[in-house]
Design an enzyme around this catalytic site. Structure first.
Site, short mmCIF file in Angstrom:
data_model
loop_
_atom_site.label_atom_id
_atom_site.label_comp_id
_atom_site.label_asym_id
_atom_site.label_seq_id
_atom_site.Cartn_x
_atom_site.Cartn_y
_atom_site.Cartn_z
N ASP A 1 -8.02 -5.48 0.01
CA ASP A 1 -8.49 -6.36 -1.06
C ASP A 1 -8.08 -7.82 -0.88
O ASP A 1 -8.57 -8.69 -1.59
CB ASP A 1 -7.96 -5.86 -2.41
CG ASP A 1 -8.52 -4.49 -2.76
OD1 ASP A 1 -9.73 -4.30 -2.60
OD2 ASP A 1 -7.75 -3.62 -3.19
N HIS B 1 0.84 -1.20 0.00
CA HIS B 1 0.00 0.00 0.00
C HIS B 1 0.87 1.24 0.00
O HIS B 1 1.92 1.25 0.63
CB HIS B 1 -0.92 0.02 1.23
CG HIS B 1 -2.07 0.95 1.06
ND1 HIS B 1 -1.98 2.28 1.40
CD2 HIS B 1 -3.30 0.75 0.56
CE1 HIS B 1 -3.13 2.86 1.12
NE2 HIS B 1 -3.96 1.96 0.60
N1 CMC Z 1 4.18 -7.82 -4.58
C1 CMC Z 1 5.51 -7.78 -4.74
N2 CMC Z 1 6.26 -6.66 -4.60
C2 CMC Z 1 5.61 -5.53 -4.30
C3 CMC Z 1 4.21 -5.48 -4.14
C4 CMC Z 1 3.50 -6.69 -4.28
N3 CMC Z 1 2.17 -6.71 -4.13
N4 CMC Z 1 3.84 -4.22 -3.85
C5 CMC Z 1 4.96 -3.50 -3.84
N5 CMC Z 1 6.03 -4.26 -4.11
C6 CMC Z 1 7.45 -3.83 -4.15
C7 CMC Z 1 7.75 -3.08 -5.43
O1 CMC Z 1 8.23 -3.94 -6.43
C8 CMC Z 1 8.78 -2.08 -4.96
O2 CMC Z 1 10.00 -2.72 -4.89
P1 CMC Z 1 11.36 -1.91 -5.17
O3 CMC Z 1 11.42 -0.82 -4.16
O4 CMC Z 1 12.44 -2.95 -5.02
O5 CMC Z 1 11.26 -1.39 -6.57
C9 CMC Z 1 8.34 -1.75 -3.55
O6 CMC Z 1 7.61 -2.87 -3.09
C10 CMC Z 1 7.46 -0.52 -3.43
O7 CMC Z 1 6.35 -0.70 -4.31
P2 CMC Z 1 5.78 0.45 -5.24
O8 CMC Z 1 5.10 -0.16 -6.41
O9 CMC Z 1 6.84 1.46 -5.52
O10 CMC Z 1 4.73 1.10 -4.22
P3 CMC Z 1 3.52 2.04 -4.59
O11 CMC Z 1 3.21 2.78 -3.36
O12 CMC Z 1 3.84 2.82 -5.83
O13 CMC Z 1 2.35 1.02 -4.98
C11 CMC Z 1 0.60 -0.56 -4.75
C12 CMC Z 1 1.40 0.58 -4.11
C13 CMC Z 1 -0.62 -0.85 -3.90
C14 CMC Z 1 0.14 -0.14 -6.16
C15 CMC Z 1 1.52 -1.82 -4.85
O14 CMC Z 1 1.88 -2.25 -3.55
C16 CMC Z 1 0.86 -2.97 -5.62
O15 CMC Z 1 0.98 -3.03 -6.85
N6 CMC Z 1 0.14 -3.91 -4.91
C17 CMC Z 1 -0.61 -4.96 -5.56
C18 CMC Z 1 -1.95 -4.42 -6.04
C19 CMC Z 1 -2.91 -4.18 -4.90
O16 CMC Z 1 -3.10 -5.00 -4.01
N7 CMC Z 1 -3.61 -3.00 -4.93
C20 CMC Z 1 -4.60 -2.64 -3.93
C21 CMC Z 1 -4.16 -1.47 -3.10
S1 CMC Z 1 -5.14 -1.22 -1.61
C22 CMC Z 1 -6.75 -0.84 -2.01
C23 CMC Z 1 -6.97 0.00 -3.20
O17 CMC Z 1 -6.35 1.03 -3.42
O18 CMC Z 1 -7.84 -0.38 -3.95
#
Ligand code: CMC
Length: 391
Positions: A326, A269
């Site tokens: 989720d 998140h």
């Molecule tokens: N699985 C594996 N690695 C992950 C995941 C995951 N679900 N989420 C983040 N990471 C890693 C990512 O690869 C990155 O690694 P590095 O720093 O080495 O490059 C690090 O953690 C930070 O992630 P980010 O993508 O830069 O973080 P963000 O704040 O931009 O994205 C997020 C947040 C929710 C989009 C992301 O965690 C994600 O894609 N999660 C899976 C999709 C998901 O469950 N979404 C629902 C969010 S909550 C409710 C809602 O909003 O609807």
């Protein structure tokens, strides 16, 4: 044009001040108008929580009754809208349909209402009521089933379930446990400050477009698998693991592999760096709702195991990646009989009070500025036009 600060994804940019929702991502705190979401989930109803978000305080008895009556009065859809529904292809995703239909709803009401405070309040209730009818209708029509009309003697949540599942051959029996589970599900989704879809509503609304169009943009933004679409993506992921018999450790290994686009859906998140408080409640709901409904879901065991393996893995620990709302919500929805393609629609209904209250906060601000981010240009600075025969 001066100095531009880059912040892709707005990780560190505040776009507004707001008195609606308080989040502490380090401690895992979520409060609507100061009230902990845990208390609302235990004691409140979705309609009361919607009132709280939009009006800034809990309603008294009379106000709550008036709101419920109005929601019932507003619940029918113009019959002409059924024709729109009939013409979507059967496999159209209900999120696409919902976004289009909310925008279309605009055409059925006088534009004058956009500027009149009473008209705006009417629009809030109308949207809250009709989104539920429209969501159920899109499901019925996609299945080729006759539409079930709303009933004035049912509560908000009961009415939705009845519109979804009632059948002339098998009348739907309302189970108070399912009604309550839905109530809690929607309360937990009601607002989450400046998330992607709410930011979309604010950005689109800042151009002074009507509320229907702004909400329609919010629904479109929510559809994505990184946002609300994650609840559908989680169930698809768990189903794939179940069907393929994949090893949980392998799944977690893939999620860590930077050369593999696969991510653990329902994990991570932008704001929460600890367990999402909504996920905590949702997980508990799995433990109570499923046994009550006598549902045994193998996907729940897989989800629990995935969480266990991920939360002991240094990759997930170091990056503070925990289950988000989720991760377990789809399992609750499945147990309630909601089909997977409707999951994100369920999220949208829940998030509507948040979108409305955030839009209202912007609209009530005399200094609401149009959203207009800047960029750093990286293209050709200047080049001459080349006639087509010389290219
Ligand atoms: N699985 C594996 N690695 C992950 C995941 C995951 N679900 N989420 C983040 N990471 C890693 C990512 O690869 C990155 O690694 P590095 O720093 O080495 O490059 C690090 O953690 C930070 O992630 P980010 O993508 O830069 O973080 P963000 O704040 O931009 O994205 C997020 C947040 C929710 C989009 C992301 O965690 C994600 O894609 N999660 C899976 C999709 C998901 O469950 N979404 C629902 C969010 S909550 C409710 C809602 O909003 O609807």
């Amino acid at each position: 044009t001066g100095y531009i600060t880059m912040d892709p994804g707005f990780g560190n940019t505040g776009s507004c001040t707001s008195a609606i929702t308080f989040m502490d991502g380090e401690k895992g705190i979520l409060r609507y108008r100061g009230i902990p979401v845990e208390q609302l989930a235990e004691h409140s109803s979705f309609v009361e929580t919607a009132y709280l978000l939009i009006n800034g305080r809990l309603p008294n008895k009379q106000e709550l009754t008036r709101t419920s009556v109005q929601l019932n009065d507003d619940s029918l859809i113009h019959e002409d809208m059924q024709i729109f529904y009939q013409n979507f292809p059967r496999r159209a995703h209900p999120m696409g349909i919902l976004s289009a239909m909310i925008n279309a709803l605009r055409s059925f009401y006088p534009e004058l209402e956009d500027t009149d405070p009473e008209g705006i309040n009417r629009t809030f209730l109308r949207l809250l009521s009709k989104i539920r009818t429209m969501a159920a209708m899109s499901y019925r029509i996609s299945r080729g089933h006759k539409v079930v009309y709303p009933r004035a003697d049912y509560s908000y949540c009961a009415n939705f379930l009845n519109m979804m599942f009632h059948s002339p051959v098998r009348p739907y029996e309302l189970d108070p446990d399912i009604v309550e589970a839905l109530n809690v599900f929607w309360i937990l989704h009601a607002d989450h400050e400046q998330n992607c879809s709410t930011a979309a509503v604010r950005v689109v609304g800042s151009g002074r477009v009507n509320l229907y169009a702004a909400i329609s943009a919010g629904i479109a933004a929510l559809w994505g698998p990184l946002h609300g679409g994650a609840n559908q993506a989680v169930i698809e992921m768990l189903t794939n693991i179940h069907k393929s018999g994949a090893d949980i450790e392998d799944v977690v290994r893939r999620a860590k592999d930077k050369d593999d686009p696969f991510r653990l859906m329902g994990f991570g998140h932008r704001v929460y760096k600890t367990y999402d408080p909504r996920a905590r409640i949702m997980k508990k709901m799995c433990d109570t709702v499923l046994p009550k409904l006598k549902v045994e879901d193998p996907l729940l065991d897989i989800a629990r195991r995935l969480e266990e393996v991920a939360l002991t893995d240094p990759y997930f620990i170091d990056k503070n990646l925990y289950p988000n709302v989720d991760f377990y919500s789809g399992i609750v929805l499945r147990a309630m009989g909601i089909p997977t393609e409707m999951f994100t629609v369920m999220f949208a209904i829940g998030r509507l009070p948040g979108w409305i209250s955030q839009w209202k906060e912007g609209a009530d601000d005399p200094n609401w500025k149009i959203s207009r981010p800047r960029q750093v240009y990286t293209g050709n600075i200047a080049t001459d036009y080349v006639p087509i025969n010389k290219r």
